[in-house]
Design a protein around this motif. Structure first.
Motif: not given
Lengths: 783, 251
Positions: A731-747
């Protein structure tokens, strides 16, 4: 109905819990497939239709001034179908609140019938020759509550020009309304577009018989790039600023991005869900076949062929699939309707409507048939190896052997008897527990993607506005000002940090790719622009290099160290080549960055800036209101809010898909647990006969499942990270770069969710054990 | 009570002919269990005439079930030939073997092996559905005395009734031969006798060759031919000049 078919239906009724959950998973998978597919198709078709109906320009030329006669010359080029001159100026818009700054682009409409970028009437009359009326772009009219009959006043060339609103219209150039590359976000309250008669605007701006923009449509087969190159040479003498192809046009580009995102989602998520559904069918079917060994033996003894028996089981998976597709099609159409409504609400494509697209259904049915037959054959293939004579006998007990852990007597002695039983069960039925563990791993992955998606936007905004952009405000001047201006600002407001900046729209070219972007020049040791490389290291800016955002670099195929050609839109400055540096991480939007001295050397004048960035507790907007030469004050907080609002659509879209993911996750655990219990009815019955309490059996199973859950979760963490990465990349595009690492609370959150799924599935186990009639289970050997 | 079996003392006629229906030639079967080879059948040779009622006797582990499975095309021998009407079924392809089971053999198992989620009638239908020349289903149900229980599921039937369903299922296919693996093994004496009588009646009325295997010695008395087995070998193969009516045997 043949006895086999009847048997199949009765089998399905006897495992109705699993049948329902598989049908639900199939339905959800198809829902996501149909809804995203249908939405993307609807969006794309409507956009194409809109562009066709309104005759969107293939090329748009911006220049200082071109006489009408020269526009005819352009039209006479063999590749050009039509060329149309127009006047376009950006001016202030008079509003009641003196603190509010509103700007409008005033665009002339020709008095001819056929126009390029034609107005799409929404309400009222479209302006043609009348010099006292105006047509307002729909978004702006909605944003400011402007209605037909109202009087509005743009401030053109030093004059207030009161005009009566004759109508409200859409225009294909402004589907996505954006002021310029620097302001990625639509803010239809403070920026809008007005359409007025050519005669009026020419009179007000002094463009008699001349224009500052040309819209061009090309003949079929013409290469827009080649024509653009040609025009760049031909029109240079008219003060050419730039020639934009469709993909450079802001609105067109943003809409393509949006479409790409929906397309990406229509590929990744449904495929993942379908795979999961197929996997569950496979597991259920292979276990069913295993438990139906004697039935298969009977069928073979009666003379049923392998093909007939295989068909019998494949019918099972096909029936489940088709059951799922009925609900999937109904649900998918419904969700597609929701999505399309959202798009209608957020996008400004007047022709957009929800259309039922049979090809989406067809695609879904084909996918179902393919996945179900595949899962069915894979699950039932063991039928081929059943020897009828063997299957008539009870299965020989599995080889008993000591576990590895039993040999470590020192450890084994210390384990309580009840746990020894648990461990023996686990190690002697490895297959069953490996399946369960992998099921939990899969659930963990799907759930982690879901939970991560929920939080990722927050992370994205926090990182972008707070860490990367650490300033509170950006002030843009109305042109290049001397460095001294920074001191003046400093005297007007209390600031903790203030830094000079230059922001320039430039076009970069690499091979055949070209892209207009805003290049920001800052001090190399800037405290307000904390730029980072892709690996997360702080970016050390060097003179003579251009740093561009990662997404843009990828889409243009630029590598670190490549030379790119930079064109600037300033009339008297030359184009230049520059080497590119490291990729820069920027989650929202795309930019280029360089040091101030590089910018001064190559583009602007020495010691000149176009704005400042600062940190301050003051209300800068209020202070700067009267300040001279301030074009706009951007509050980073407001930018963040606007981005959040803008992202709502994609957040809702993903949210719905992710919810489906959660349900699927639960279905996996539920199914596998239930299969395992059904297989063990005999074992439980024997234990009950031996005098075990229900509670004791339940405790034993709970312990087994707990151990397996731990294993599943441990495997699930890396698997989930991988899925998140795949999802983000899609879903990353020119306009959105998506963070590849998961957030701290996600796990931790995912662990809690998965454990709750397991516990709920355990409750089903409990009910089963409570209702267990062990006499019945031990009685007859029939299949 | 079974509809077509009158249960009187009239001596049962045999309709056997002098043609060999089955010729078993030097059949062996070896199971490889890890490092040990188990010889379930050792070089067995015998013939069975068309229309005979054959009882194969032997203690458990003597190889009789293996022999039955091999004759029925449910298992393949390690060596040897089995000629059915002159054709060697050990050379049959999987497809051909399936056809053989479908049209020429009817099985009756010790534990009935019915499909639990099909009614009695549907269990029989399962077999007649695919074979070439089935007998009329209702007639068969009637003859095994299950016309009024046809709609019941196996769990609603007694052991004897379940075994009658199994016999109906085997007979209704109109096969050349009926192979019965301990058909009375799970039944009480009285029910067992009734089942044997039913099988004898099938042999007489329909002229089917019936082969019963059992460890129950007294059953041998009802066969036209009695084959005894021990440790995978045929120890005796003799014709019984005066087979008795099943109702007259006891165990």
């Amino acid at each position: 109905m043949s006895p086999l078919t009847r048997r199949l239906f009765r089998l399905m009724i006897s495992i109705k819990g699993q049948v329902i959950s598989i049908v639900v998973v199939m339905a959800l998978a198809l829902m996501s497939l149909i809804s995203t597919h249908m939405t993307a198709d609807n969006l794309e078709n409507s956009m194409e239709l809109y562009y066709r109906e309104t005759n969107l320009a293939d090329l748009q030329v911006e220049l200082t001034r071109i006489p009408a006669a020269a526009v005819y010359d352009v039209e006479r080029l063999p590749e050009v179908d039509r060329a149309q001159g127009r006047i376009s100026v950006e001016v202030p818009f008079v509003v009641e609140d003196p603190e509010e700054r509103v700007r409008v682009k005033v665009v002339s409409v020709p008095d001819r019938e056929v126009t390029i970028n034609a107005l799409y009437p929404i309400e009222g009359r479209m302006v043609r020759r009348e010099t006292s009326s105006v047509t307002v772009l729909e978004q702006f009219a909605t944003g400011r509550g402007i209605e037909t009959g109202h009087r509005i006043t743009p401030y053109i060339n030093g004059r207030e020009v009161p005009l009566e609103v004759s109508g409200i219209a859409g225009q294909p150039e402004f589907v996505y309304l954006m002021e310029d590359e620097q302001n990625l976000l639509p803010d239809p309250e403070s920026y809008g577009v007005l359409f007025v008669a050519e005669e009026l605007l020419a009179g007000l701006t002094g463009y008699r018989d001349s224009y500052n923009e040309i819209l061009i449509t090309l003949n079929p087969g013409a290469d827009p790039k080649a024509v653009a190159d040609l025009l760049e040479d031909e029109l240079d003498r008219y003060g050419l600023r730039r020639v934009m192809q469709r993909e450079d046009m802001l609105s067109y580009k943003m809409m393509q991005e949006e479409l790409n995102q929906v397309r990406a989602m229509s590929q990744v998520l449904p495929a993942l869900f379908m795979l999961v559904a197929a996997l569950i069918i496979y597991i259920v079917l292979s276990r069913t076949v295993k438990n139906d060994r004697m039935g298969i033996g009977i069928m073979k003894a009666l003379g049923y062929s392998n093909r007939q028996i295989l068909t019998h089981y494949v019918q099972f998976s096909l029936l489940l699939g088709l059951g799922g597709s009925v609900f999937g099609i109904i649900g998918g159409t419904w969700v597609s309707d929701i999505f399309t409504r959202l798009y209608i609400q957020y996008m400004n494509i007047p022709v957009l409507e929800m259309r039922i697209l049979p090809e989406s259904y067809f695609l879904a049915l084909m996918a179902t048939v393919f996945f179900c037959i595949f899962a069915g054959l894979a699950g039932a293939r063991k039928v081929l190896y059943v020897q009828p004579a063997d299957s008539m006998r009870p299965e020989p007990p599995a080889d008993g052997h000591r576990l590895l852990i039993e040999r470590i007597t020192f450890l084994w002695k210390r384990i309580a008897f009840s746990w020894k039983m648990v461990l023996r069960n686990l190690f002697r039925n490895k297959r069953r527990y490996i399946t369960l563990a992998l099921g939990i791993t899969l659930t963990f992955g799907v759930t982690m993607v879901a939970i991560n998606m929920g939080g990722v936007w927050q992370t994205l905004f926090d990182e972008q506005y707070g860490e990367i952009y650490a300033m509170d405000y950006n002030i843009d001047f109305d042109g290049m000002k001397s460095n001294q201006t920074l001191r003046e600002v400093q005297q007007m407001v209390r600031v903790s940090i203030i830094e000079p900046r230059v922001e320039m729209p430039l076009e970069i070219r690499h091979n055949r790719e070209r892209k207009s972007l805003s290049v920001i020049a800052v001090q190399p040791d800037s405290q307000l622009y904390n730029l980072r490389t892709v690996s997360g290291e702080p970016l050390e800016m060097k003179d003579g290099l251009l740093y561009i955002t990662d997404g843009l670099k990828k889409s243009m195929g630029i590598q670190k160290g490549d030379q790119v050609l930079v064109r600037n839109f300033l009339p008297d400055r030359d184009d230049f080549w520059i080497e590119t540096g490291d990729s820069v991480v920027q989650y929202l939007g795309f930019n280029g960055y360089m040091t101030l001295s590089t910018m001064e050397e190559l583009v602007t004048l020495p010691d000149h800036i176009t704005g400042v960035s600062l940190k301050s507790e003051d209300d800068i907007n209020a202070v700067m209101d009267d300040a001279e030469h301030v074009r706009q004050v951007q509050s980073v907080g407001e930018m963040r809010e606007m981005f959040e609002e803008f992202s709502e659509l994609i957040v809702v879209t993903i949210g719905i898909l992710v919810m489906l993911g959660g349900i699927i996750g639960f279905a996996i655990v539920y199914n596998i647990t239930l299969i395992s219990i059904n297989e063990r009815i005999m074992e439980f019955s024997s234990l009950r006969v031996l005098g075990f309490h229900r509670r004791e059996i339940f405790r034993m199973i709970s312990r087994e499942n707990a151990l397996v859950t731990v294993v599943g979760i441990i495997l699930g963490i890396p698997f989930g990270r991988m899925l998140v990465r795949i999802m983000m990349e899609a879903i990353a595009t020119e306009v959105y770069a998506m963070p590849m690492e998961v957030g701290a609370l996600v796990i931790p959150q995912t662990i809690v969710a998965v454990i709750s799924f397991v516990v709920i599935a355990q409750l089903a186990t409990f009910v089963k054990i409570r209702n267990l009639s062990f006499i019945e289970a031990l009685k007859n050997r029939v299949t | 009570m079974f509809g077509f079996f009158n249960g009187n003392e009239k001596p049962v006629e045999s309709n056997k002919t002098s043609e060999a229906l089955i010729e078993v030639q030097g059949i062996s079967k070896v199971y490889h269990m890890g490092e040990v080879d188990v010889h379930a059948l050792k070089e067995s040779t015998f013939e069975i005439m068309e229309g005979e009622f054959v009882v194969i006797l032997g203690p458990s582990g003597s190889g009789k079930s293996t022999l039955l499975n091999v004759m029925g095309g449910m298992d393949s021998p390690t060596s040897g030939k089995i000629l059915i009407q002159g054709e060697d079924i050990t050379t049959f392809s999987d497809r051909r073997l399936t056809r053989y089971r479908r049209n020429q053999v009817g099985f009756v198992f010790q534990f009935y092996n019915l499909m639990a989620n099909l009614t009695a009638r549907e269990n029989v239908e399962l077999a007649t559905e695919i074979c070439d020349t089935p007998l009329p289903l209702d007639e068969v149900m009637e003859k095994v005395g299950l016309a009024d229980r046809a709609g019941h599921f196996p769990s609603q039937l007694s052991g004897g009734e379940q075994q009658r369903v199994a016999i109906a299922r085997a007979v209704a296919k109109n096969p050349l031969l009926l192979l019965c693996d301990e058909p009375t093994g799970a039944l009480d004496f009285e029910t067992g006798v009734k089942i044997l009588s039913l099988l004898k009646e099938v042999n007489v009325t329909y002229g089917k060759t019936v082969i019963i295997i059992t460890h129950n010695m007294p059953v041998g008395a009802i066969g036209d031919r009695v084959i005894r087995m021990r440790s995978g070998e045929i120890t005796e193969n003799k014709l019984n000049e005066s087979p008795v009516n099943p109702e007259r045997i006891e165990w």
